[in-house]
Scaffold this motif. Structure first.
Motif, PDB file in Angstrom:
ATOM      1  N   ARG A  43      17.562 -40.083  17.985  1.00 25.27           N
ATOM      2  CA  ARG A  43      17.656 -38.658  18.294  1.00 25.27           C
ATOM      3  C   ARG A  43      16.257 -38.118  18.604  1.00 25.27           C
ATOM      4  O   ARG A  43      15.263 -38.535  18.001  1.00 25.27           O
ATOM      5  CB  ARG A  43      18.260 -37.883  17.123  1.00 25.27           C
ATOM      6  CG  ARG A  43      19.629 -38.377  16.692  1.00 25.27           C
ATOM      7  CD  ARG A  43      20.333 -37.341  15.805  1.00 25.27           C
ATOM      8  NE  ARG A  43      19.459 -36.842  14.759  1.00 25.27           N
ATOM      9  CZ  ARG A  43      19.344 -37.402  13.551  1.00 25.27           C
ATOM     10  NH1 ARG A  43      20.031 -38.498  13.261  1.00 25.27           N
ATOM     11  NH2 ARG A  43      18.548 -36.874  12.631  1.00 25.27           N
ATOM     12  N   VAL A  44      16.210 -37.175  19.526  1.00 27.56           N
ATOM     13  CA  VAL A  44      14.906 -36.659  19.947  1.00 27.56           C
ATOM     14  C   VAL A  44      14.201 -35.933  18.807  1.00 27.56           C
ATOM     15  O   VAL A  44      12.963 -35.936  18.739  1.00 27.56           O
ATOM     16  CB  VAL A  44      15.044 -35.730  21.174  1.00 27.56           C
ATOM     17  CG1 VAL A  44      15.442 -36.519  22.404  1.00 27.56           C
ATOM     18  CG2 VAL A  44      16.034 -34.601  20.914  1.00 27.56           C
ATOM     19  N   ASP A  45      14.953 -35.320  17.897  1.00 27.40           N
ATOM     20  CA  ASP A  45      14.284 -34.650  16.783  1.00 27.40           C
ATOM     21  C   ASP A  45      13.618 -35.659  15.845  1.00 27.40           C
ATOM     22  O   ASP A  45      12.595 -35.360  15.226  1.00 27.40           O
ATOM     23  CB  ASP A  45      15.261 -33.746  16.022  1.00 27.40           C
ATOM     24  CG  ASP A  45      16.495 -34.464  15.539  1.00 27.40           C
ATOM     25  OD1 ASP A  45      16.839 -35.512  16.129  1.00 27.40           O
ATOM     26  OD2 ASP A  45      17.130 -33.997  14.585  1.00 27.40           O
ATOM     27  N   GLU A  46      14.178 -36.877  15.755  1.00 22.56           N
ATOM     28  CA  GLU A  46      13.526 -37.924  14.971  1.00 22.56           C
ATOM     29  C   GLU A  46      12.206 -38.341  15.614  1.00 22.56           C
ATOM     30  O   GLU A  46      11.209 -38.574  14.925  1.00 22.56           O
ATOM     31  CB  GLU A  46      14.438 -39.148  14.872  1.00 22.56           C
ATOM     32  CG  GLU A  46      15.698 -38.948  14.055  1.00 22.56           C
ATOM     33  CD  GLU A  46      16.575 -40.193  14.073  1.00 22.56           C
ATOM     34  OE1 GLU A  46      16.828 -40.748  12.996  1.00 22.56           O
ATOM     35  OE2 GLU A  46      16.981 -40.621  15.168  1.00 22.56           O
ATOM     36  N   ALA A  48      10.325 -36.498  17.584  1.00 23.48           N
ATOM     37  CA  ALA A  48       9.372 -35.410  17.399  1.00 23.48           C
ATOM     38  C   ALA A  48       8.808 -35.412  15.984  1.00 23.48           C
ATOM     39  O   ALA A  48       7.595 -35.250  15.786  1.00 23.48           O
ATOM     40  CB  ALA A  48      10.051 -34.078  17.707  1.00 23.48           C
ATOM     41  N   ALA A  49       9.675 -35.619  14.998  1.00 20.36           N
ATOM     42  CA  ALA A  49       9.224 -35.618  13.605  1.00 20.36           C
ATOM     43  C   ALA A  49       8.242 -36.752  13.344  1.00 20.36           C
ATOM     44  O   ALA A  49       7.225 -36.568  12.669  1.00 20.36           O
ATOM     45  CB  ALA A  49      10.428 -35.721  12.675  1.00 20.36           C
ATOM     46  N   SER A  54       7.137 -30.458  17.040  1.00 27.74           N
ATOM     47  CA  SER A  54       8.485 -29.888  17.044  1.00 27.74           C
ATOM     48  C   SER A  54       9.296 -30.474  18.195  1.00 27.74           C
ATOM     49  O   SER A  54       8.749 -31.010  19.158  1.00 27.74           O
ATOM     50  CB  SER A  54       8.408 -28.366  17.209  1.00 27.74           C
ATOM     51  OG  SER A  54       7.943 -28.038  18.509  1.00 27.74           O
ATOM     52  N   LYS A  55      10.620 -30.344  18.081  1.00 29.91           N
ATOM     53  CA  LYS A  55      11.482 -30.813  19.162  1.00 29.91           C
ATOM     54  C   LYS A  55      11.210 -30.041  20.447  1.00 29.91           C
ATOM     55  O   LYS A  55      11.257 -30.605  21.549  1.00 29.91           O
ATOM     56  CB  LYS A  55      12.953 -30.681  18.762  1.00 29.91           C
ATOM     57  CG  LYS A  55      13.915 -31.258  19.792  1.00 29.91           C
ATOM     58  CD  LYS A  55      15.312 -31.463  19.235  1.00 29.91           C
ATOM     59  CE  LYS A  55      15.981 -30.157  18.882  1.00 29.91           C
ATOM     60  NZ  LYS A  55      17.410 -30.365  18.504  1.00 29.91           N
ATOM     61  N   GLY A  56      10.885 -28.753  20.305  1.00 28.15           N
ATOM     62  CA  GLY A  56      10.553 -27.960  21.478  1.00 28.15           C
ATOM     63  C   GLY A  56       9.329 -28.488  22.197  1.00 28.15           C
ATOM     64  O   GLY A  56       9.266 -28.494  23.432  1.00 28.15           O
ATOM     65  N   THR A  57       8.352 -28.950  21.430  1.00 26.58           N
ATOM     66  CA  THR A  57       7.154 -29.524  22.040  1.00 26.58           C
ATOM     67  C   THR A  57       7.496 -30.793  22.801  1.00 26.58           C
ATOM     68  O   THR A  57       6.992 -31.037  23.902  1.00 26.58           O
ATOM     69  CB  THR A  57       6.100 -29.819  20.961  1.00 26.58           C
ATOM     70  OG1 THR A  57       5.734 -28.612  20.315  1.00 26.58           O
ATOM     71  CG2 THR A  57       4.869 -30.468  21.575  1.00 26.58           C
ATOM     72  N   LEU A  58       8.355 -31.611  22.230  1.00 22.10           N
ATOM     73  CA  LEU A  58       8.767 -32.836  22.925  1.00 22.10           C
ATOM     74  C   LEU A  58       9.383 -32.506  24.279  1.00 22.10           C
ATOM     75  O   LEU A  58       9.068 -33.141  25.292  1.00 22.10           O
ATOM     76  CB  LEU A  58       9.752 -33.617  22.064  1.00 22.10           C
ATOM     77  CG  LEU A  58      10.226 -34.975  22.599  1.00 22.10           C
ATOM     78  CD1 LEU A  58      10.552 -35.920  21.443  1.00 22.10           C
ATOM     79  CD2 LEU A  58      11.465 -34.849  23.489  1.00 22.10           C
ATOM     80  N   LYS A  65      16.329 -37.164  26.597  1.00 25.67           N
ATOM     81  CA  LYS A  65      16.094 -38.465  25.968  1.00 25.67           C
ATOM     82  C   LYS A  65      15.987 -39.551  27.026  1.00 25.67           C
ATOM     83  O   LYS A  65      15.198 -40.503  26.879  1.00 25.67           O
ATOM     84  CB  LYS A  65      17.214 -38.788  24.973  1.00 25.67           C
ATOM     85  CG  LYS A  65      16.966 -40.092  24.207  1.00 25.67           C
ATOM     86  CD  LYS A  65      17.883 -40.252  23.017  1.00 25.67           C
ATOM     87  CE  LYS A  65      19.286 -40.603  23.429  1.00 25.67           C
ATOM     88  NZ  LYS A  65      20.116 -41.042  22.270  1.00 25.67           N
TER      89      LYS A  65
END
Length: 226
Positions: A43-46, A48-49, A54-58, A65
């Motif tokens: 997942r993209v939030d993973e 980013a973390a 942040s996911k927004g920065t990604l 993805k």
């Protein structure tokens, strides 16, 4: 004299360096997660973390993805074919020496790195994601096959290798690479000491076997009359 306000503060400079580093950090984190979990499960939030953003920065850098995965492939494999082709074009030794050299540097630059897990991922998930499959075929498989074809054709043109069916000969060269990538990320990863396989020795042996079949041999002397 430059006023103090014109000089970036340490905090500002650190923030700017962090901003510049983000794409590379995101690609590194994405590579690790894609290899660990596969494309579908990542997942993209993973990502980013793990990269510390942040996911927004990604999404500022990679809008999906799929685009993130493509960037990972270009950074670690596809973007290096021009460099590798130049090395082949300027190599001064025999084609047998060139083939051995290519196996060696492939293992050092790709095979033993996390990037080798991309091939395992594609073999496992290609049929579920036609867009990234088509991308991988265009950006990695075809250039890789063309590079191997150039090496083999060099040997034929110089009279070092026998005439070959190039469409199939390229798979002779690819097979040991594919085996090592699957071993590293499948059986070798699950039971790392089960076979005691040393990749460098395996590659050297496979190169010997392949070259035994490729090189032109002097004609054997005719048998004496009976």
């Amino acid at each position: 004299m430059i006023p103090p306000s014109a000089h970036p503060s340490p905090t500002t400079a650190k923030r700017e360096r962090r901003k510049e580093a983000r794409p590379g950090e995101l690609l590194e984190a994405a590579l690790e997660l894609f290899v660990e979990k596969g494309f579908a499960a990542t997942r993209v939030d993973e990502v980013a973390a793990r990269a510390g953003v942040s996911k927004g920065t990604l999404f500022l850098y990679f809008p999906s993805k799929e685009e993130l995965f493509k960037a990972v492939v270009r950074e670690n494999i596809a973007g290096r074919f021009a460099e590798w082709a130049l090395e082949v074009d300027t190599f001064e030794g025999s084609t047998s020496e060139l083939l051995r050299y290519c196996y060696k540097v492939w293992w050092e630059r790709i095979g033993r790195t996390k990037a080798s897990g991309i091939t395992k991922l594609m073999l496992s998930e290609a049929h579920h994601f036609p867009e990234i499959t088509q991308f991988y075929q265009h950006e990695v498989i075809r250039p890789g096959q063309m590079l191997i074809r150039c090496i083999l054709q060099r040997g034929v043109d110089r009279g070092e290798f026998r005439a070959l069916d190039m469409d199939y000969a390229i798979y002779l060269v690819l097979a040991p690479m594919l085996f090592l990538m699957l071993w590293k990320h499948s059986m070798g990863a699950c039971v790392p000491d089960a076979l005691g396989l040393e990749p460098e020795k395996y590659i050297a042996m496979q190169a010997d076997n392949i070259l035994q079949g490729l090189v032109v041999r002097p004609p054997s002397p005719s048998s004496p009359p009976g």
